[in-house]
Write an enzyme that holds these catalytic residues in place. Structure first.
Site, PDB file in Angstrom:
ATOM      1  N   HIS A 111       0.864  -1.183   0.000  1.00 19.92           N
ATOM      2  CA  HIS A 111       0.000   0.000   0.000  1.00 19.92           C
ATOM      3  C   HIS A 111       0.898   1.230   0.000  1.00 19.92           C
ATOM      4  O   HIS A 111       1.567   1.530   0.986  1.00 19.92           O
ATOM      5  CB  HIS A 111      -0.920   0.013   1.214  1.00 19.92           C
TER       6      HIS A 111
ATOM      7  N   HIS B 175      -6.239   9.744  -0.639  1.00 16.40           N
ATOM      8  CA  HIS B 175      -6.942   9.745   0.650  1.00 16.40           C
ATOM      9  C   HIS B 175      -6.126  10.343   1.796  1.00 16.40           C
ATOM     10  O   HIS B 175      -6.625  10.377   2.930  1.00 16.40           O
ATOM     11  CB  HIS B 175      -7.409   8.326   1.008  1.00 16.40           C
TER      12      HIS B 175
ATOM     13  N   ASP C  24       1.065   5.099  -0.285  1.00 14.75           N
ATOM     14  CA  ASP C  24       0.379   6.387  -0.249  1.00 14.75           C
ATOM     15  C   ASP C  24       1.034   7.377  -1.203  1.00 14.75           C
ATOM     16  O   ASP C  24       2.255   7.562  -1.183  1.00 14.75           O
ATOM     17  CB  ASP C  24       0.427   6.970   1.166  1.00 14.75           C
TER      18      ASP C  24
ATOM     19  N   ASP D 100      -7.569   1.577   2.403  1.00 15.10           N
ATOM     20  CA  ASP D 100      -7.172   2.507   3.460  1.00 15.10           C
ATOM     21  C   ASP D 100      -8.112   3.688   3.685  1.00 15.10           C
ATOM     22  O   ASP D 100      -8.078   4.273   4.755  1.00 15.10           O
ATOM     23  CB  ASP D 100      -5.756   3.027   3.184  1.00 15.10           C
TER      24      ASP D 100
END
Length: 980
Positions: free
Chosen positions: A47, A421, A49, A171
């Protein structure tokens, strides 16, 4: 082992690469499963970001590892190397923004290897957007754009094999129904996420409803917006004890009995126990385990070496009677097995807001966090749509013309990153927020060159143009110092608009004429004291020139402004409490003792409500005996259910003229407001200014404005989902489970992207916003909107710093914004708030030129043959390639919300544009990466069974050029065009 291979024959795709012709056969392969056993699908993933604690560049390169050790380029390097060692291995990748950067740096041989891994199903792309977008603070148009950007790159690079089949939002902090609708219309087969409310998750685990069919639209015929949705068991982390990343400390598989710490039997036993426990929460004999987490696989070897061993040793137990089968897999392969199970799945029709991970831990603060960035993102979207349109309308010269080289790509990528996000959500570190804003500013610069070039083509004027980005604080050097100038008003909407303009000037009387030479009523007002304070050191205008402008659909009009006088002092505001102000549509009353709003009347419908408005602040919790949880970037936790009033009696001054009536309210040195009623306006404007929020008293503050009315709302209120469909909200209630409310304020907050309202049988009060915020209705007849937050503590969710933005002068951020209020009968309310909301999302773009327009200049232009019907919104008009443009048309009304406009609409694609000849049209999926006629999705059996009545029946397109839009429908076309 063998592989079940599904071949999708796509024909021959011929391309010229380095002198060779080639054709591609696309396929997807999934590992074999065992029907009589529990199949555990291991999904290796990372994951990544697109900005959070570090900027997107720092994350990609691995810079500033003292903040967080993370380097995405090394992850992709390492994974590609490990996947080549065994064709059974799998990996999924999500964030196209990072993959695009990495791909651009690879050699041809590496690209060929990666392409082969994709074709063999070893490397699978999921989600596929430029980022994993936030679901609370994003507007649907920007979500569609960022998804389209990522999907197009994957399609151009890998063809059908690169097309993601699964949406993957592991997430984001709550999940919006409109996002699910978008994914379904883009052709996704399913959707997986990691976070949902702890009470909801507990109930779903007990009832085996962790997987469901999400009916994501109340207007689109099922299964158009139906999406299979699954909740992952461990968020997005591996099961406890099975993390083999270099950042983890779990024991590896130590399988040499001759050495110390042999642990195969223990690990196998624990894994089988965990698998069986997880299987008890799901409906089929297939479960998924996410093997990875934040920025993992920088060294992929430990992961794959240990997973290889785990699969081997667990499956070896089948010889001893074990019924557990472990395999490398991907979300799409797991989803395929669920589909083959032919189960009936529970149906969900609401959303997953608000999200809480504990009794006092509601993630509702980020709905408002970093309000200036949220506004800048929304303004940037408006400019991007204008930029896209003018790139099409101006032709090739828009990209390279008299003002240099311009492009829309820079803004497209900046806006796509901003949807992440931890970007527009406001949950990043301060230096990362600054980086997002910087990227948007670079996008503005590139788009402004393109816009200048295009307008020079369309108007015939090559006089340099000036864009004034600080008009909201009365700063524009050209208008402040010029005696004669012209203003171009470009309207990106497909209907005519009227817009109120405030220009900073130093003269006291001006002559304003429109494109036809008609004199426009204008007035000069003194610049307000709060504005003078905010802009100090930048502008020097003493006054604002105010007038109304009109612009044709998808076109521009030109206004000429000439200074007449400088020696006549305009009327100063009167320091008195007003009794009322009104035009022919609205009457607004004020309490003569306090100067606060006291009532609102719709003079057309003869409706009146008692209505008061004030500003308050919640004291942000720093933890107490119940919980140590504090308010922070993510979490809203006030220490009291009763907010403090900023002031009960603000200082008041009033202005009234033929253009606008104003009541200026000063509540404190850090809160002020201007209540405006324009001549000819059916809505009331409230321009609020908040900041710098004082914290010297030791209290973090969460600032709201609250409207209290005599509307009998009975605990119900309504908010939009990503700016589109509206959802019913109810205080202390969730449609899905019996709520135990532990936070009476924060637990009742929801995101608002463009509008919220309360209503009873007679009246509806609607508030339209120009950025994403948090909203609630705590009392009967009330509606409160959170405007600003300044906090002194971190909320322990990873950011590691308080949400205390320094602002321009280091003493705290000042934010200015607008709210629009309408009072209408409920049955006609959408007729007002739908166009109002679109008008705030896509605002007219103003540009200025010194001097009077040349006689040869074209002063008015429209790219449409006629305005589109009121129900139709032109969502996208963007250059696709040298001969094609991407067009999206949407029906902007829900089914049944408007007697006048909630009906199907017919349009002729060949009769839309005045400057473009449409030679061909091909319909595409919403994400523009599939032809609509070829789009197929897995079909599911929701628990409502059969008998769902379609909303619209027998409404096929009348002809190849005529299309029908049903309520809430978006249709996407690739048009082959040429300039007329």
């Amino acid at each position: 082992c063998f592989y079940f291979v599904v071949l999708f024959f796509c024909g021959f795709v011929c391309c010229f690469v380095g002198g060779f012709f080639c054709f591609v056969i696309l396929f997807v392969s999934c590992p074999a499963t065992k029907p009589s056993m529990l199949n555990v699908h291991l999904v290796p993933h990372t994951h990544d970001d697109v900005g959070w604690l570090k900027t997107v560049d720092q994350y990609f390169y691995g810079g500033r590892n003292y903040i967080q050790h993370a380097g995405v380029q090394y992850i992709l390097d390492s994974v590609v190397a490990e996947l080549q060692k065994d064709p059974a291995r799998r990996f999924i990748y999500v964030e196209t923004a990072f993959f695009f950067r990495w791909w651009s740096q690879q050699s041809r041989s590496t690209r060929n290897i990666v392409t082969q891994l994709v074709q063999e199903g070893c490397l699978e792309f999921v989600n596929g957007g430029w980022c994993m977008s936030d679901e609370a603070s994003t507007h649907y148009s920007s979500v569609i754009d960022q998804m389209t950007l990522g999907l197009r790159f994957l399609n151009d690079t890998f063809g059908e094999c690169g097309r993601p089949r699964v949406a993957w939002h592991i997430d984001p902090f709550g999940h919006a129904r409109e996002h699910a609708s978008i994914f379904a219309q883009m052709g996704y087969d399913g959707f997986f996420f990691g976070r949902l409310d702890y009470q909801d998750k507990d109930r779903r685990m007990k009832t085996k409803e962790m997987e469901m069919v999400w009916r994501a639209s109340a207007s689109l015929n099922p299964p158009t917006a139906d999406l299979f949705t699954g909740v992952l068991p461990n968020g997005y982390n591996p099961p406890p004890g099975f993390c083999w990343d270099q950042s983890c400390s779990d024991d590896p598989v130590q399988d040499d009995p001759a050495l110390e710490d042999y642990n195969v039997d223990d690990l196998v036993s624990r894994f089988i126990s965990i698998s069986k426990a997880q299987a008890a929460l799901y409906k089929t004999n297939h479960i998924v385990m996410t093997m990875g987490s934040d920025f993992q696989y920088e060294n992929a070897n430990p992961w794959y070496k240990n997973m290889d061993k785990l699969i081997h040793y667990v499956n070896a137990q089948q010889a001893n009677g074990s019924q557990v089968n472990v395999l490398y897999s991907t979300p799409s392969c797991y989803l395929q097995e669920l589909n083959l199970a032919n189960q009936t799945w529970p149906l969900k029709s609401d959303d997953f807001f608000p999200y809480a991970d504990g009794p006092h831990d509601f993630w509702t603060g980020y709905f408002t966090s970093r309000p200036a960035l949220k506004r800048y993102e929304r303004l940037s979207n408006s400019l991007l749509q204008t930029c896209n349109q003018l790139e099409v309308l101006g032709g090739p010269k828009s990209r390279s013309g008299p003002f240099g080289k311009g492009d829309s790509d820079t803004m497209k990528r900046a806006m796509a990153v901003a949807q992440h996000h931890d970007a527009v959500s406001g949950t990043e570190k301060q230096h990362v927020a600054d980086d997002y804003a910087k990227r948007l500013a670079e996008g503005w610069a590139h788009c402004q060159v393109l816009v200048s070039n295009s307008l020079s083509v369309l108007s015939g004027s090559e006089v340099p143009r000036v864009f004034c980005e600080n008009l909201n604080i009365s700063v524009c050097p050209l208008t402040e110092g010029s005696k004669m100038f012209s203003m171009n008003v470009y309207n990106p909407l497909a209907r005519p608009v009227s817009w109120s303009v405030h220009l900073p000037v130093n003269g006291t009387s001006y002559n304003v004429t429109d494109s036809s030479g008609n004199v426009v009523d204008s007035q000069v007002l003194p610049v307000s004291k709060p504005t003078q304070y905010i802009r100090r050191g930048r502008g020097y205008a003493k006054y604002e020139l105010v007038f109304q402008v009109q612009a044709p659909p998808l076109g521009f009009s030109t206004y000429s402004i000439t200074l007449l006088k400088t020696d006549v002092t305009p009327a100063e505001p009167e320091r008195r409490a007003p009794v009322s102000m009104e035009n022919k549509y609205l009457k607004v009353t004020f309490d003569p003792n306090t100067g606060l709003l006291s009532g609102l009347t719709n003079l057309e419908t003869q409706q009146s409500v008692q209505l008061t408005q004030n500003f308050y602040w919640y004291n942000a919790s720093v933890g107490n005996a119940e919980s140590s949880q504090t308010s922070g970037a993510y979490i809203f936790r006030p220490n009291s259910s009763t907010p403090c009033a900023v002031s009960k009696k603000p200082d008041i001054s009033t202005l009234q003229n033929s253009v606008v009536q104003e009541v200026r309210q000063q509540f404190s040195p850090w809160v002020s407001q201007v209540v405006r009623l324009y001549e000819g306006s059916r809505e009331l404007e409230l321009e609020w200014t908040v900041g710098p929020v004082p914290v010297e008293d030791g209290f973090g503050k969460e600032v709201i404005t609250r409207f209290d009315s005599n509307i009998s709302s009975a605990g119900y209120f309504y908010s939009d989902s990503n700016g589109r469909e509206v959802l019913e909200r109810r205080k202390d209630y969730r449609p899905t489970w019996d709520l135990t409310q532990t936070e009476p304020i924060a637990g009742n907050y929801y995101p608002i992207n463009s509008r919220a309202f309360i209503k009873d049988g007679k009246a509806q009060l609607t508030v339209v916003t120009e950025r994403s915020q948090g909203v609630s209705s705590i009392y009967n007849g009330s509606l409160e909107i959170m405007l600003h937050r300044r906090l002194l503590r971190d909320d322990y969710r990873g950011v590691g710093e308080p949400l205390s933005e320094p602002g321009e002068f280091g003493n705290g951020l000042v934010v200015r914004g607008r709210l629009l209020l309408t009072l209408t009968p409920p049955e006609t309310a959408a007729d007002s708030h739908r166009p109002l909301a679109q008008g705030l999302v896509l605002q007219p773009l103003l540009s200025f030129q010194e001097g009077a327009p040349k006689p040869t200049s074209k002063l008015e232009f429209s790219a449409l043959q006629a305005a589109l019907p009121p129900a139709v919104h032109l969502l996208t008009l963007s250059q696709w390639d040298s001969e094609s443009v991407l067009l999206r048309l949407e029906h902007q009304y829900e089914s049944g919300e408007s007697k006048a406009f909630s009906q199907p609409v017919t349009l002729n694609l060949q009769k839309l544009f005045s400057t473009l000849e449409v030679l061909g049209a091909s319909e595409m999926s919403l994400g523009a990466n599939q032809w609509k006629e070829n789009m197929t999705r897995l079909q599911w059996n929701p628990s409502d069974g059969e008998g769902v009545e379609p909303l619209w029946v027998g409404l096929g397109d009348p002809s190849p050029w005529e299309i029908i839009l049903n309520p809430m429908e978006i249709r996407t076309f690739l048009l082959r065009v040429r300039q007329r």
